[in-house]
Scaffold this motif. Structure first.
Motif, PDB file in Angstrom:
ATOM      1  N   ILE A 266      46.650  34.973  30.048  1.00 52.52           N
ATOM      2  CA  ILE A 266      46.878  35.493  31.392  1.00 52.52           C
ATOM      3  C   ILE A 266      46.020  34.686  32.360  1.00 52.52           C
ATOM      4  CG2 ILE A 266      46.701  37.526  32.872  1.00 52.52           C
ATOM      5  CD1 ILE A 266      46.920  39.229  30.320  1.00 52.52           C
ATOM      6  N   PRO A 267      46.621  34.077  33.381  1.00 49.53           N
ATOM      7  CA  PRO A 267      45.858  33.161  34.249  1.00 49.53           C
ATOM      8  C   PRO A 267      44.835  33.836  35.145  1.00 49.53           C
ATOM      9  CG  PRO A 267      48.096  33.456  35.085  1.00 49.53           C
ATOM     10  CD  PRO A 267      48.040  34.137  33.755  1.00 49.53           C
ATOM     11  N   GLN A 268      45.070  35.068  35.574  1.00 43.78           N
ATOM     12  CA  GLN A 268      44.149  35.738  36.483  1.00 43.78           C
ATOM     13  C   GLN A 268      44.112  37.231  36.186  1.00 43.78           C
ATOM     14  OE1 GLN A 268      45.706  34.760  40.327  1.00 43.78           O
ATOM     15  NE2 GLN A 268      47.464  36.111  40.154  1.00 43.78           N
ATOM     16  N   PRO A 269      43.066  37.922  36.632  1.00 47.72           N
ATOM     17  CA  PRO A 269      42.928  39.350  36.304  1.00 47.72           C
ATOM     18  C   PRO A 269      44.076  40.180  36.884  1.00 47.72           C
ATOM     19  CG  PRO A 269      40.874  38.461  37.195  1.00 47.72           C
ATOM     20  CD  PRO A 269      41.918  37.427  37.418  1.00 47.72           C
ATOM     21  N   PHE A 270      44.307  41.326  36.253  1.00 50.23           N
ATOM     22  CA  PHE A 270      45.273  42.275  36.791  1.00 50.23           C
ATOM     23  C   PHE A 270      44.757  42.838  38.113  1.00 50.23           C
ATOM     24  CE2 PHE A 270      46.120  43.094  32.092  1.00 50.23           C
ATOM     25  CZ  PHE A 270      47.187  42.208  32.060  1.00 50.23           C
ATOM     26  N   SER A 271      45.675  43.396  38.904  1.00 51.14           N
ATOM     27  CA  SER A 271      45.311  44.011  40.175  1.00 51.14           C
ATOM     28  C   SER A 271      45.998  45.365  40.296  1.00 51.14           C
ATOM     29  CB  SER A 271      45.708  43.110  41.345  1.00 51.14           C
ATOM     30  OG  SER A 271      45.507  43.774  42.580  1.00 51.14           O
ATOM     31  N   SER A 272      45.324  46.280  40.970  1.00 53.54           N
ATOM     32  CA  SER A 272      45.920  47.598  41.194  1.00 53.54           C
ATOM     33  C   SER A 272      46.832  47.617  42.423  1.00 53.54           C
ATOM     34  CB  SER A 272      44.828  48.652  41.351  1.00 53.54           C
ATOM     35  OG  SER A 272      43.982  48.342  42.443  1.00 53.54           O
TER      36      SER A 272
ATOM     37  N   PRO B  81      37.203  54.344  37.127  1.00 55.35           N
ATOM     38  CA  PRO B  81      37.195  55.457  38.082  1.00 55.35           C
ATOM     39  C   PRO B  81      38.440  55.459  38.967  1.00 55.35           C
ATOM     40  CG  PRO B  81      35.123  54.209  38.121  1.00 55.35           C
ATOM     41  CD  PRO B  81      36.096  53.400  37.356  1.00 55.35           C
ATOM     42  N   VAL B  82      38.695  56.605  39.577  1.00 58.17           N
ATOM     43  CA  VAL B  82      39.866  56.745  40.434  1.00 58.17           C
ATOM     44  C   VAL B  82      39.792  55.726  41.566  1.00 58.17           C
ATOM     45  CG1 VAL B  82      41.095  58.286  41.998  1.00 58.17           C
ATOM     46  CG2 VAL B  82      40.102  59.186  39.891  1.00 58.17           C
ATOM     47  N   GLY B  83      40.905  54.996  41.768  1.00 60.53           N
ATOM     48  CA  GLY B  83      40.979  54.046  42.862  1.00 60.53           C
ATOM     49  C   GLY B  83      40.379  52.689  42.592  1.00 60.53           C
ATOM     50  N   CYS B  84      39.879  52.429  41.371  1.00 58.65           N
ATOM     51  CA  CYS B  84      39.256  51.137  41.076  1.00 58.65           C
ATOM     52  C   CYS B  84      40.309  50.039  40.981  1.00 58.65           C
ATOM     53  CB  CYS B  84      38.443  51.209  39.790  1.00 58.65           C
ATOM     54  SG  CYS B  84      39.432  51.438  38.276  1.00 58.65           S
ATOM     55  N   ASN B  85      39.847  48.812  41.089  1.00 61.68           N
ATOM     56  CA  ASN B  85      40.738  47.647  41.020  1.00 61.68           C
ATOM     57  C   ASN B  85      40.193  46.684  39.975  1.00 61.68           C
ATOM     58  OD1 ASN B  85      42.303  45.336  41.423  1.00 61.68           O
ATOM     59  ND2 ASN B  85      42.416  45.635  43.630  1.00 61.68           N
ATOM     60  N   PRO B  86      40.921  46.435  38.895  1.00 62.08           N
ATOM     61  CA  PRO B  86      40.396  45.582  37.820  1.00 62.08           C
ATOM     62  C   PRO B  86      40.184  44.128  38.236  1.00 62.08           C
ATOM     63  CG  PRO B  86      42.726  46.043  37.475  1.00 62.08           C
ATOM     64  CD  PRO B  86      42.285  46.914  38.614  1.00 62.08           C
ATOM     65  N   SER B  87      40.760  43.720  39.360  1.00 60.81           N
ATOM     66  CA  SER B  87      40.589  42.338  39.796  1.00 60.81           C
ATOM     67  C   SER B  87      39.194  42.079  40.358  1.00 60.81           C
ATOM     68  CB  SER B  87      41.635  41.978  40.851  1.00 60.81           C
ATOM     69  OG  SER B  87      41.461  42.761  42.022  1.00 60.81           O
ATOM     70  N   VAL B  88      38.495  43.147  40.780  1.00 66.47           N
ATOM     71  CA  VAL B  88      37.164  42.977  41.369  1.00 66.47           C
ATOM     72  C   VAL B  88      36.107  43.855  40.702  1.00 66.47           C
ATOM     73  CG1 VAL B  88      38.056  42.274  43.612  1.00 66.47           C
ATOM     74  CG2 VAL B  88      37.697  44.702  43.153  1.00 66.47           C
ATOM     75  N   ASP B  89      36.518  44.874  39.948  1.00 63.13           N
ATOM     76  CA  ASP B  89      35.586  45.826  39.336  1.00 63.13           C
ATOM     77  C   ASP B  89      35.615  45.677  37.824  1.00 63.13           C
ATOM     78  OD1 ASP B  89      33.987  47.901  38.563  1.00 63.13           O
ATOM     79  OD2 ASP B  89      35.142  49.488  39.538  1.00 63.13           O
ATOM     80  N   THR B  90      34.521  45.152  37.250  1.00 65.21           N
ATOM     81  CA  THR B  90      34.486  44.928  35.796  1.00 65.21           C
ATOM     82  C   THR B  90      34.299  46.215  35.014  1.00 65.21           C
ATOM     83  OG1 THR B  90      32.108  44.468  35.925  1.00 65.21           O
ATOM     84  CG2 THR B  90      33.602  42.577  36.034  1.00 65.21           C
ATOM     85  N   ASN B  91      34.023  47.336  35.695  1.00 70.08           N
ATOM     86  CA  ASN B  91      33.887  48.631  35.018  1.00 70.08           C
ATOM     87  C   ASN B  91      35.156  49.461  35.106  1.00 70.08           C
ATOM     88  OD1 ASN B  91      31.110  48.345  34.237  1.00 70.08           O
ATOM     89  ND2 ASN B  91      30.529  48.710  36.363  1.00 70.08           N
ATOM     90  N   CYS B  92      36.224  48.859  35.563  1.00 68.32           N
ATOM     91  CA  CYS B  92      37.487  49.580  35.793  1.00 68.32           C
ATOM     92  C   CYS B  92      38.335  49.602  34.524  1.00 68.32           C
ATOM     93  CB  CYS B  92      38.262  48.908  36.923  1.00 68.32           C
ATOM     94  SG  CYS B  92      39.835  49.710  37.330  1.00 68.32           S
TER      95      CYS B  92
END
Length: 592
Positions: free
Chosen positions: A189-195, A208-219
């Protein structure tokens, strides 16, 4: 520590048959398939190992030297000879050993020595054996080998040379490509997933609710969208070894449709599996996953795949047109073998049809009943119980002439608070048994301490009901027992809470919740010490001398005892502080 030991023992018990068979090479069960029972799929990359022989033709009774070697060391192997025109058939001929320390003969197809395997998991770079051609051999024979680099990295049925009987023309060569049994293609996968697009183009389950895996490594992130007759799944989460999700008809693990993304040696294997009860997931041998991709970065494992809504070739896969609860779990893995998750799975709050309209799902890692259990125990012992014991210990001298419902004020307040403590503890004690339906074997010392607290809490009102009269010669026995049992119950209850906030079913954020609970303990000790010093005259009003009563506040309060006001002030501070600590932990319970 007790909990960790229990988990390790259970994992060892579950894994013993497989691991034992792997290490000592007694793999007769794999004679036909040559497939290790290691809960994994064969490697589809080019093999670093080769099979060679010292002859191209043979006659019955001939001895042929077979060599397995490679550019990388290997731990295990299984070598057989089979009919070159039917390599899925049975093993033929028999082997002699060259080195008895690292190789052994196995009985396959009721022929002694018709296969050779390793004797231990000691790494080796080369193995030699002698194959004796049988008198009823087929015209052409091909040698096959399954080679294990380590537990979950192996190549299945590597094809060696074909040797022929006499002047027989060798059969045409066959492809040596080993196809994956669980996916049709794999990519990075070339780049992280996004919400982005959650709730509009795709359904998302986030923690957590509302997190974005493209910028939050704890998501933790699970998304899915339907295109025609297939559904695309995306999964992401921070983990040491694996992230996974499951489709379930209820909120209990077991009999679920499971999908694993397991990191091992720089790559991620994406596998479909199924659980029966609370057992190790059984990986599917059918090819049901398409367009597989994966990515690992900053401790986050991400994978994606597509699968058909209906999978007739794999009947244990659930139809995606139905509604299910969603589970997200993660944990550690070793050699590609997953270990039991150390944290309660994230479970969606309601059923959802996988192919239904896009929506954003919410969930929790803690069952609602267990949240009630934690909340009831916190209120019981951080507020009601601690305040009740404070009243009995330091407020007996106050309001000597005033009564409440025929009893002294301190006694009525103390009795009411302790009755509330016993009531809340009793309800909180019952709730886990309602949820689980049995004794929890994985909770360590916590349930034992809880039972002890429940017994001590019930002893208190029983002792109070049969206490001697105040002027009785035996009254001192009751006083000491009542004081000792009450303090023991309070200490054990707080200890149990410390262990309780680390349980899988109610795992509160660490370390700040442990810090809050520790602050509560210190706060309680300090304020009780202040009251104790005041009780013994160490803390007194400045300039009071030996006077006990002084006018304070106003003319309407001339008869108010300064000592009482001091104790009431400490009590107010005590209750406010404990309320703040308790509310903080209750908020943490609500948010998990």
């Amino acid at each position: 520590m007790c909990y960790l030991q229990t988990v390790l023992v259970i994992l060892a018990a579950l894994s013993f048959p497989v691991i034992n068979g792997y290490k000592n090479g007694k793999v007769q069960k794999a004679c036909e398939s040559m497939m290790p029972e290691h809960h994994s799929q064969p490697n589809i990359t080019a093999s670093p190992y080769t099979l060679t022989v010292n002859a191209s033709k043979f006659s019955p009774g001939d001895n042929i030297r077979v060599t397995l070697s490679g550019s990388e060391p290997f731990e295990g192997f299984l070598i057989q000879a089979r009919d070159a025109t039917n390599i899925d058939g049975s093993a033929i001929g028999s082997f002699k050993l060259v080195d008895l320390k690292i190789s052994q003969r196995l009985t396959c197809n009721r022929i002694e020595g018709s296969a050779v395997s390793h004797t231990s998991d000691v790494k080796k770079n080369k193995i030699e054996v002698i194959w004796k051609a049988p008198f009823n051999s087929p015209p052409a024979v091909q040698f096959l080998a399954t080679v294990l680099a380590h537990y979950k990295v192996f190549w299945l049925k590597l094809r060696g040379p074909v040797i022929t009987h006499g002047d027989v023309t060798p059969p045409p060569s066959q492809s040596t490509t080993v196809m994956s049994t669980h996916s049709s293609s794999t990519s990075i996968i070339p780049q992280p997933f996004s919400s982005d697009g959650c709730g509009r183009q795709k359904s998302c389950f986030l923690d957590p609710v509302g997190c974005n895996p493209s910028v939050d490594t704890n998501c933790f992130y699970l998304a899915y969208s339907t295109t025609g007759q297939t559904v695309l799944f995306e999964l992401s989460g921070p983990a040491q070894g694996y992230v996974s999700f499951a489709l379930s008809s209820d909120k209990w693990m077991g009999n679920d449709d499971v999908y694993l993304c397991v990191y091992d040696e720089g790559r991620v294997s994406v596998e479909a599996a199924h659980t029966t009860g609370r057992t190790y997931p059984k990986v599917s041998s059918q090819s049901v996953l398409m367009d597989v991709g994966w990515r690992v970065s900053d401790g986050v494992i991400q994978c994606k795949f597509s699968r058909s809504i209906y999978t007739q070739q794999d009947p244990v896969r659930f139809s995606l047109n139905n509604s299910y609860y969603l589970f997200i779990a993660h944990g550690s893995a070793e050699y590609g073998m997953i270990h039991r998750h150390t944290r309660q799975p994230l479970i969606s709050s309601h059923h959802q049809v996988i192919t239904g309209p896009p929506e954003i799902l919410t969930g929790s890692r803690s069952p609602l009943l267990m949240k009630y259990h934690g909340a009831l125990m916190l209120i019981a012992w951080m507020l009601a119980g601690s305040t009740g014991t404070l009243m009995a210990g330091y407020f007996k001298p106050d309001w000597p002439e005033q009564t409440l419902f025929g009893q002294k004020i301190w006694f009525q307040v103390h009795r009411t608070l302790m009755f509330l403590t016993v009531l809340l503890t009793s309800v909180g004690f019952i709730v886990p048994f309602i949820y689980r339906g049995k004794w929890s074997t994985r909770a360590g010392a916590h349930p034992f301490l809880g039972c002890t607290v429940m017994i001590l809490a019930f002893c208190q009102p029983l002792m109070a009901a049969f206490r001697p009269a105040p002027d009785s010669s035996r009254r001192w026995i009751f006083n000491w027992l009542h004081w000792g049992v009450g303090n023991a119950a309070e200490i054990i209850a707080v200890t149990s809470i410390f262990l309780g906030i680390k349980q899988q079913s109610l795992l509160l954020p660490y370390p700040w919740t442990t810090g809050i609970l520790s602050a509560f303990v210190v706060w309680t000790i300090v304020l009780k010490l202040v009251l104790q010093l005041h009780k013994h005259g160490v803390i007194r009003k400045a300039g009071s001398g030996d006077e006990d009563r002084l006018p304070v506040l106003s003319d309407n309060a001339k008869n108010v005892n300064w000592d009482t006001m001091f104790r009431l002030s400490v009590l107010a501070v005590f209750v406010l502080g404990n309320s703040a600590f308790c509310i903080s932990l209750l908020a943490a319970i609500r948010n998990i």
